[in-house]
Design an enzyme around this catalytic site. Sequence first.
Site, PDB file in Angstrom:
ATOM      1  N   GLN A 178      -5.640 -55.477  12.485  1.00 51.76           N
ATOM      2  CA  GLN A 178      -4.199 -55.177  12.449  1.00 51.76           C
ATOM      3  C   GLN A 178      -3.919 -54.017  11.463  1.00 51.76           C
ATOM      4  O   GLN A 178      -4.783 -53.183  11.274  1.00 51.76           O
ATOM      5  CB  GLN A 178      -3.376 -56.431  12.098  1.00 51.76           C
ATOM      6  CG  GLN A 178      -3.316 -57.454  13.217  1.00 51.76           C
ATOM      7  CD  GLN A 178      -4.550 -58.341  13.320  1.00 51.76           C
ATOM      8  OE1 GLN A 178      -5.042 -58.826  12.325  1.00 51.76           O
ATOM      9  NE2 GLN A 178      -5.045 -58.554  14.506  1.00 51.76           N
TER      10      GLN A 178
ATOM     11  N   THR B   4      -5.860 -55.999  23.603  1.00 45.95           N
ATOM     12  CA  THR B   4      -5.886 -57.446  23.801  1.00 45.95           C
ATOM     13  C   THR B   4      -4.910 -57.877  24.890  1.00 45.95           C
ATOM     14  O   THR B   4      -5.212 -58.767  25.677  1.00 45.95           O
ATOM     15  CB  THR B   4      -5.551 -58.151  22.463  1.00 45.95           C
ATOM     16  OG1 THR B   4      -6.532 -57.729  21.518  1.00 45.95           O
ATOM     17  CG2 THR B   4      -5.584 -59.659  22.585  1.00 45.95           C
TER      18      THR B   4
ATOM     19  N   GLY C 105      -8.041 -55.925  18.635  1.00 49.90           N
ATOM     20  CA  GLY C 105      -8.806 -55.300  19.704  1.00 49.90           C
ATOM     21  C   GLY C 105      -9.410 -54.028  19.158  1.00 49.90           C
ATOM     22  O   GLY C 105      -8.704 -53.060  18.931  1.00 49.90           O
ATOM     23  N   HIS C 106     -10.693 -54.059  18.872  1.00 48.83           N
ATOM     24  CA  HIS C 106     -11.363 -52.880  18.315  1.00 48.83           C
ATOM     25  C   HIS C 106     -12.221 -52.245  19.407  1.00 48.83           C
ATOM     26  O   HIS C 106     -13.181 -52.852  19.873  1.00 48.83           O
ATOM     27  CB  HIS C 106     -12.222 -53.272  17.110  1.00 48.83           C
ATOM     28  CG  HIS C 106     -11.398 -53.714  15.940  1.00 48.83           C
ATOM     29  ND1 HIS C 106     -11.922 -54.339  14.843  1.00 48.83           N
ATOM     30  CD2 HIS C 106     -10.075 -53.601  15.707  1.00 48.83           C
ATOM     31  CE1 HIS C 106     -10.942 -54.597  13.979  1.00 48.83           C
ATOM     32  NE2 HIS C 106      -9.819 -54.166  14.488  1.00 48.83           N
TER      33      HIS C 106
ATOM     34  N   ASP D 164      -4.097 -50.680  15.607  1.00 47.95           N
ATOM     35  CA  ASP D 164      -4.494 -49.751  16.683  1.00 47.95           C
ATOM     36  C   ASP D 164      -4.685 -48.322  16.187  1.00 47.95           C
ATOM     37  O   ASP D 164      -4.493 -47.368  16.941  1.00 47.95           O
ATOM     38  CB  ASP D 164      -3.463 -49.758  17.841  1.00 47.95           C
ATOM     39  CG  ASP D 164      -3.182 -51.157  18.337  1.00 47.95           C
ATOM     40  OD1 ASP D 164      -4.154 -51.918  18.472  1.00 47.95           O
ATOM     41  OD2 ASP D 164      -2.013 -51.498  18.557  1.00 47.95           O
TER      42      ASP D 164
ATOM     43  N   ARG E  40      -0.414 -54.392  26.911  1.00 48.73           N
ATOM     44  CA  ARG E  40       0.974 -53.923  26.849  1.00 48.73           C
ATOM     45  C   ARG E  40       1.026 -52.436  26.488  1.00 48.73           C
ATOM     46  O   ARG E  40       0.271 -51.987  25.622  1.00 48.73           O
ATOM     47  CB  ARG E  40       1.745 -54.676  25.753  1.00 48.73           C
ATOM     48  CG  ARG E  40       1.998 -56.120  26.063  1.00 48.73           C
ATOM     49  CD  ARG E  40       2.725 -56.804  24.926  1.00 48.73           C
ATOM     50  NE  ARG E  40       1.885 -56.964  23.741  1.00 48.73           N
ATOM     51  CZ  ARG E  40       2.286 -57.539  22.618  1.00 48.73           C
ATOM     52  NH1 ARG E  40       3.520 -57.960  22.490  1.00 48.73           N
ATOM     53  NH2 ARG E  40       1.465 -57.680  21.608  1.00 48.73           N
ATOM     54  N   PRO E  41       1.954 -51.653  27.112  1.00 51.67           N
ATOM     55  CA  PRO E  41       2.088 -50.257  26.685  1.00 51.67           C
ATOM     56  C   PRO E  41       2.581 -50.224  25.237  1.00 51.67           C
ATOM     57  O   PRO E  41       3.453 -51.017  24.860  1.00 51.67           O
ATOM     58  CB  PRO E  41       3.151 -49.678  27.629  1.00 51.67           C
ATOM     59  CG  PRO E  41       3.722 -50.809  28.383  1.00 51.67           C
ATOM     60  CD  PRO E  41       2.860 -52.020  28.200  1.00 51.67           C
TER      61      PRO E  41
ATOM     62  N   LYS F  91      -9.490 -48.301  13.872  1.00 49.73           N
ATOM     63  CA  LYS F  91     -10.353 -48.862  12.809  1.00 49.73           C
ATOM     64  C   LYS F  91     -11.739 -49.174  13.336  1.00 49.73           C
ATOM     65  O   LYS F  91     -12.718 -49.050  12.618  1.00 49.73           O
ATOM     66  CB  LYS F  91      -9.764 -50.168  12.242  1.00 49.73           C
ATOM     67  CG  LYS F  91      -8.530 -49.991  11.416  1.00 49.73           C
ATOM     68  CD  LYS F  91      -7.998 -51.314  10.956  1.00 49.73           C
ATOM     69  CE  LYS F  91      -7.574 -52.211  12.090  1.00 49.73           C
ATOM     70  NZ  LYS F  91      -6.452 -51.704  12.915  1.00 49.73           N
TER      71      LYS F  91
ATOM     72  N   LEU G  72      -6.492 -36.980  16.566  1.00 45.35           N
ATOM     73  CA  LEU G  72      -5.870 -35.673  16.369  1.00 45.35           C
ATOM     74  C   LEU G  72      -5.850 -34.887  17.686  1.00 45.35           C
ATOM     75  O   LEU G  72      -4.933 -34.116  17.948  1.00 45.35           O
ATOM     76  CB  LEU G  72      -6.658 -34.902  15.298  1.00 45.35           C
ATOM     77  CG  LEU G  72      -6.016 -33.640  14.759  1.00 45.35           C
ATOM     78  CD1 LEU G  72      -4.743 -33.978  13.983  1.00 45.35           C
ATOM     79  CD2 LEU G  72      -6.981 -32.879  13.854  1.00 45.35           C
TER      80      LEU G  72
HETATM   81  P1  IMP Z   1       0.156 -62.112  16.402  1.00 39.84           P
HETATM   82  O1  IMP Z   1      -0.829 -61.523  15.437  1.00 39.84           O
HETATM   83  O2  IMP Z   1      -0.442 -62.378  17.758  1.00 39.84           O
HETATM   84  O3  IMP Z   1       0.869 -63.274  15.843  1.00 39.84           O
HETATM   85  O4  IMP Z   1       1.278 -60.983  16.678  1.00 39.84           O
HETATM   86  C1  IMP Z   1       2.204 -60.582  15.656  1.00 39.84           C
HETATM   87  C2  IMP Z   1       2.482 -59.095  15.742  1.00 39.84           C
HETATM   88  O5  IMP Z   1       1.300 -58.372  15.392  1.00 39.84           O
HETATM   89  C3  IMP Z   1       2.879 -58.589  17.126  1.00 39.84           C
HETATM   90  O6  IMP Z   1       3.768 -57.507  16.978  1.00 39.84           O
HETATM   91  C4  IMP Z   1       1.565 -58.085  17.694  1.00 39.84           C
HETATM   92  O7  IMP Z   1       1.767 -57.106  18.692  1.00 39.84           O
HETATM   93  C5  IMP Z   1       0.956 -57.483  16.456  1.00 39.84           C
HETATM   94  N1  IMP Z   1      -0.504 -57.406  16.494  1.00 39.84           N
HETATM   95  C6  IMP Z   1      -1.398 -58.411  16.321  1.00 39.84           C
HETATM   96  N2  IMP Z   1      -2.649 -57.955  16.409  1.00 39.84           N
HETATM   97  C7  IMP Z   1      -2.565 -56.633  16.620  1.00 39.84           C
HETATM   98  C8  IMP Z   1      -3.539 -55.586  16.748  1.00 39.84           C
HETATM   99  O8  IMP Z   1      -4.748 -55.784  16.675  1.00 39.84           O
HETATM  100  N3  IMP Z   1      -3.045 -54.336  16.950  1.00 39.84           N
HETATM  101  C9  IMP Z   1      -1.704 -54.065  16.990  1.00 39.84           C
HETATM  102  N4  IMP Z   1      -0.774 -55.017  16.864  1.00 39.84           N
HETATM  103  C10 IMP Z   1      -1.196 -56.272  16.680  1.00 39.84           C
END
Ligand code: IMP
Length: 428
Positions: free
Chosen positions: A224, A304, A40-41, A13, A307-308, A16, A336
């Site tokens: 990620q 995606t 989620g981009h 987040d 969630r906060p 990117k 910034l």
């Molecule tokens: P998973 O990828 O759904 O298995 O989630 C594993 C961890 O990665 C959790 O803490 C998710 O919130 C985090 N996570 C997965 N994808 C993203 C993303 O695109 N942005 C931020 N956190 C992510």
Amino acid sequence: MPATIVIGAQWGDEGKGRVADWLAAESDVVARYAGGDNAGHTVYVGSTVFKLHLLPSGILRERAVCLLGNGTVINPVNMLREIEDVRATGVEITPERLLISTRAHIITPAHIAQDAASEKERGADKIGTTLRGIGPAYTDKTNRSGLRAGQMADPEAFADALYKHTSAANVRLIRDGHEPIDPQKSAENYIDAAYKLKPYLCDTSAYLNGRLREGARILCEGAQGTMLDLDHGDYPFVTSSSPTVGGALTGLGIGAKWVDRVVGVGKAFSTRVGSGPFPTEVEGELATRLRGTGENFWDEFGTTTGRPRRCGWLDIIMLKYSVDVNGFTELVLTKLDVLSGLNALTIGVGYEIDGTLLYAMPMTTADQARVKPVYEQLPGWDEPLGHARTWSDLPEAARAYIDRIAELLEIPINTVSVGPERDQLVQR
Ligand code: IMP
């Protein structure tokens, strides 16, 4: 510049999507190398907000060919829905513009059920996954029992394989007291998606290597972030793929000799969704101030999952680790503008644990969860930054903030974002 890799420097987040969209303007191919629709981009073009989960951000630039590499995991039904949603906004998506690696792995309905089941079993120790079936899909990949995208070339055989896979997964789901999946229904949904996605299948590694030899410019788009990396993140609170630099090469099947730029994307403060250590986390009013209300699409709520996000100050020790793990050649600092109006800015520059000062990442996730940050304060600024377009438009305190971070990390920061729009990027 043959190949540039874009990597999240923190917990995902970081923005990117918008950085990849900017770099995609000068790229011939944009290639996603890891993860699935857990990402989620968000990219803002004109007045349209695109929330991409699996499609590379380059899909919004007409000239770029986009591909999903072998390192990604694909839910065919969600993939099709995303293609259709983006197409409905007038973006052309054809098998000439979008290529799916035959070696990418498939996320199935059973994987999604297993993800929910395993989070339930973990109870209070849950990872906080996106519940998209990511972990179980990569587990089947390493267990050598997964389904690969190439199997969609024969949709009937693919449906049979899916039926068998679902039945086998059901044995475990039922044994552990969870609801089974209807194998017939899963197969029917996926067979339709397979027919539609078949034309997009490709040996993407061969394609990329051919394009690199011709002199094409490739943008490798990560999802990620570094601290969610299966090896380098704070295990087990991580995703199941390799968002870091090595994941780009493995996830696309290209050699290191082509890469000459590794762009880290870091947010000007820190956020994290899901569980796990977060030394510089803040709570209360300040967290609410950094997070925003959720009214704007750029506020800190999961793209995606909604969630906060947990919010906190910038963590230099974590970023230094990220610089080392990835070998960033530069850092782009995003959001910034969110820091305008804060009297003083705080950055974590060290950790204290059991009375000892530490200037590197602790060896274990448990220790990372125990450290207390050592902070440094810098002056804030009041001016909104959204209109800044040149470095000199930035207030002196904002420039000092950027320069101090670059000094501590020992890498250049020559690009910052001051808002979600394409032109709200300021270069030194
Ligand atoms: P998973 O990828 O759904 O298995 O989630 C594993 C961890 O990665 C959790 O803490 C998710 O919130 C985090 N996570 C997965 N994808 C993203 C993303 O695109 N942005 C931020 N956190 C992510």
